[in-house]
Design a protein around this motif. Sequence first.
Motif, mmCIF file in Angstrom:
data_model
loop_
_atom_site.group_PDB
_atom_site.id
_atom_site.type_symbol
_atom_site.label_atom_id
_atom_site.label_comp_id
_atom_site.label_asym_id
_atom_site.label_seq_id
_atom_site.Cartn_x
_atom_site.Cartn_y
_atom_site.Cartn_z
ATOM 1 N N LYS A 2 0.833 -1.201 0.000
ATOM 2 C CA LYS A 2 0.000 0.000 0.000
ATOM 3 C C LYS A 2 0.868 1.252 0.000
ATOM 4 C CE LYS A 2 -3.659 -2.057 2.799
ATOM 5 N NZ LYS A 2 -4.429 -1.956 4.041
ATOM 6 N N ALA A 3 0.352 2.290 -0.647
ATOM 7 C CA ALA A 3 0.918 3.630 -0.565
ATOM 8 C C ALA A 3 -0.083 4.463 0.225
ATOM 9 C CB ALA A 3 1.139 4.217 -1.951
ATOM 10 N N VAL A 4 0.389 5.110 1.292
ATOM 11 C CA VAL A 4 -0.506 5.776 2.237
ATOM 12 C C VAL A 4 -0.021 7.202 2.503
ATOM 13 C CG1 VAL A 4 -1.509 5.631 4.557
ATOM 14 C CG2 VAL A 4 -0.932 3.536 3.328
ATOM 15 N N VAL A 5 -0.981 8.146 2.510
ATOM 16 C CA VAL A 5 -0.719 9.533 2.892
ATOM 17 C C VAL A 5 -1.727 9.903 3.969
ATOM 18 C CG1 VAL A 5 -0.685 11.941 2.138
ATOM 19 C CG2 VAL A 5 0.152 10.155 0.605
ATOM 20 N N ASP A 6 -1.241 10.310 5.122
ATOM 21 C CA ASP A 6 -2.134 10.698 6.229
ATOM 22 C C ASP A 6 -3.218 9.660 6.485
ATOM 23 O OD1 ASP A 6 -0.644 13.020 6.492
ATOM 24 O OD2 ASP A 6 -2.100 14.269 5.424
ATOM 25 N N ASP A 7 -2.854 8.402 6.507
ATOM 26 C CA ASP A 7 -3.761 7.276 6.747
ATOM 27 C C ASP A 7 -4.781 7.048 5.641
ATOM 28 O OD1 ASP A 7 -2.476 6.590 9.152
ATOM 29 O OD2 ASP A 7 -3.658 8.082 10.248
ATOM 30 N N VAL A 8 -4.612 7.692 4.496
ATOM 31 C CA VAL A 8 -5.465 7.474 3.330
ATOM 32 C C VAL A 8 -4.693 6.597 2.343
ATOM 33 C CG1 VAL A 8 -6.652 8.550 1.377
ATOM 34 C CG2 VAL A 8 -6.657 9.668 3.620
ATOM 35 N N VAL A 9 -5.263 5.450 1.980
ATOM 36 C CA VAL A 9 -4.625 4.566 1.005
ATOM 37 C C VAL A 9 -4.849 5.160 -0.386
ATOM 38 C CG1 VAL A 9 -4.598 2.252 0.000
ATOM 39 C CG2 VAL A 9 -4.947 2.552 2.471
ATOM 40 N N ILE A 10 -3.745 5.492 -1.059
ATOM 41 C CA ILE A 10 -3.838 6.093 -2.394
ATOM 42 C C ILE A 10 -3.530 5.090 -3.499
ATOM 43 C CG2 ILE A 10 -3.432 8.432 -1.541
ATOM 44 C CD1 ILE A 10 -0.528 8.153 -2.543
ATOM 45 N N ALA A 11 -2.925 3.959 -3.107
ATOM 46 C CA ALA A 11 -2.643 2.882 -4.062
ATOM 47 C C ALA A 11 -2.490 1.580 -3.290
ATOM 48 C CB ALA A 11 -1.379 3.176 -4.846
ATOM 49 N N GLU A 12 -2.914 0.479 -3.928
ATOM 50 C CA GLU A 12 -2.779 -0.834 -3.291
ATOM 51 C C GLU A 12 -2.638 -1.893 -4.372
ATOM 52 O OE1 GLU A 12 -4.854 -3.502 0.208
ATOM 53 O OE2 GLU A 12 -5.885 -1.706 -0.520
ATOM 54 N N ALA A 13 -1.607 -2.749 -4.217
ATOM 55 C CA ALA A 13 -1.352 -3.807 -5.196
ATOM 56 C C ALA A 13 -0.646 -4.967 -4.517
ATOM 57 C CB ALA A 13 -0.493 -3.271 -6.336
ATOM 58 N N ASP A 14 -0.747 -6.141 -5.130
ATOM 59 C CA ASP A 14 0.047 -7.278 -4.677
ATOM 60 C C ASP A 14 1.516 -6.932 -4.868
ATOM 61 O OD1 ASP A 14 -2.192 -8.808 -4.091
ATOM 62 O OD2 ASP A 14 -2.236 -9.731 -6.087
ATOM 63 N N SER A 15 2.352 -7.339 -3.950
ATOM 64 C CA SER A 15 3.787 -7.031 -4.021
ATOM 65 C C SER A 15 4.411 -7.496 -5.335
ATOM 66 C CB SER A 15 4.531 -7.656 -2.846
ATOM 67 O OG SER A 15 4.100 -7.071 -1.639
ATOM 68 N N GLY A 16 3.953 -8.621 -5.858
ATOM 69 C CA GLY A 16 4.482 -9.143 -7.109
ATOM 70 C C GLY A 16 4.155 -8.294 -8.325
ATOM 71 N N ASP A 17 3.164 -7.413 -8.192
ATOM 72 C CA ASP A 17 2.774 -6.532 -9.293
ATOM 73 C C ASP A 17 3.502 -5.191 -9.260
ATOM 74 O OD1 ASP A 17 0.996 -8.438 -10.258
ATOM 75 O OD2 ASP A 17 -0.669 -7.642 -9.063
ATOM 76 N N VAL A 18 4.202 -4.917 -8.170
ATOM 77 C CA VAL A 18 4.933 -3.657 -8.004
ATOM 78 C C VAL A 18 6.344 -3.855 -8.545
ATOM 79 C CG1 VAL A 18 5.788 -2.001 -6.298
ATOM 80 C CG2 VAL A 18 3.535 -3.036 -6.005
ATOM 81 N N ILE A 19 6.843 -2.865 -9.275
ATOM 82 C CA ILE A 19 8.173 -2.933 -9.881
ATOM 83 C C ILE A 19 9.103 -1.953 -9.167
ATOM 84 C CG2 ILE A 19 9.504 -2.620 -12.009
ATOM 85 C CD1 ILE A 19 6.883 -3.089 -13.566
ATOM 86 N N GLU A 20 10.257 -2.431 -8.738
ATOM 87 C CA GLU A 20 11.242 -1.531 -8.123
ATOM 88 C C GLU A 20 12.213 -1.043 -9.194
ATOM 89 O OE1 GLU A 20 14.744 -1.337 -4.781
ATOM 90 O OE2 GLU A 20 13.114 -2.773 -4.503
ATOM 91 N N ILE A 21 12.352 0.287 -9.262
ATOM 92 C CA ILE A 21 13.294 0.910 -10.190
ATOM 93 C C ILE A 21 14.032 1.995 -9.423
ATOM 94 C CG2 ILE A 21 13.600 2.169 -12.364
ATOM 95 C CD1 ILE A 21 10.828 1.070 -13.218
#
Length: 100
Positions: A2-21
């Motif tokens: 999850k990506a969270v700002v002030d306790d608001v989830v702004i994005a959520e995905a399975d870890s395998g779908d997230v790409i690290e660059i």
Amino acid sequence: MKAVVDDVVIAEADSGDVIEIEGNQYFPPSAIDRSLFEESPTEYRCGWKGDCQYYSIRVDGRWLSDLAWTYPAAPPGAVATVGRDFSGYVAFDKSVRLEP
């Protein structure tokens, strides 16, 4: 993940779908809560990832400028370097909290 700002989830995905660059976690376009995002006029071009689109994010009635970005059309060389097409994937400023 999850990506969270002030306790608001702004994005959520399975870890395998997230790409690290380059130390940043890029979430797939479908993981983003588009109702919270607005395109920013900030311009940037990366020498190897191409043209970048920044986004401001609305949280608790306020706009937070340029907290997210994407490369709408990653060049073939960048896709080859990363090993996956990351076009349209969205990464976040370090002030955005990432949770497993």
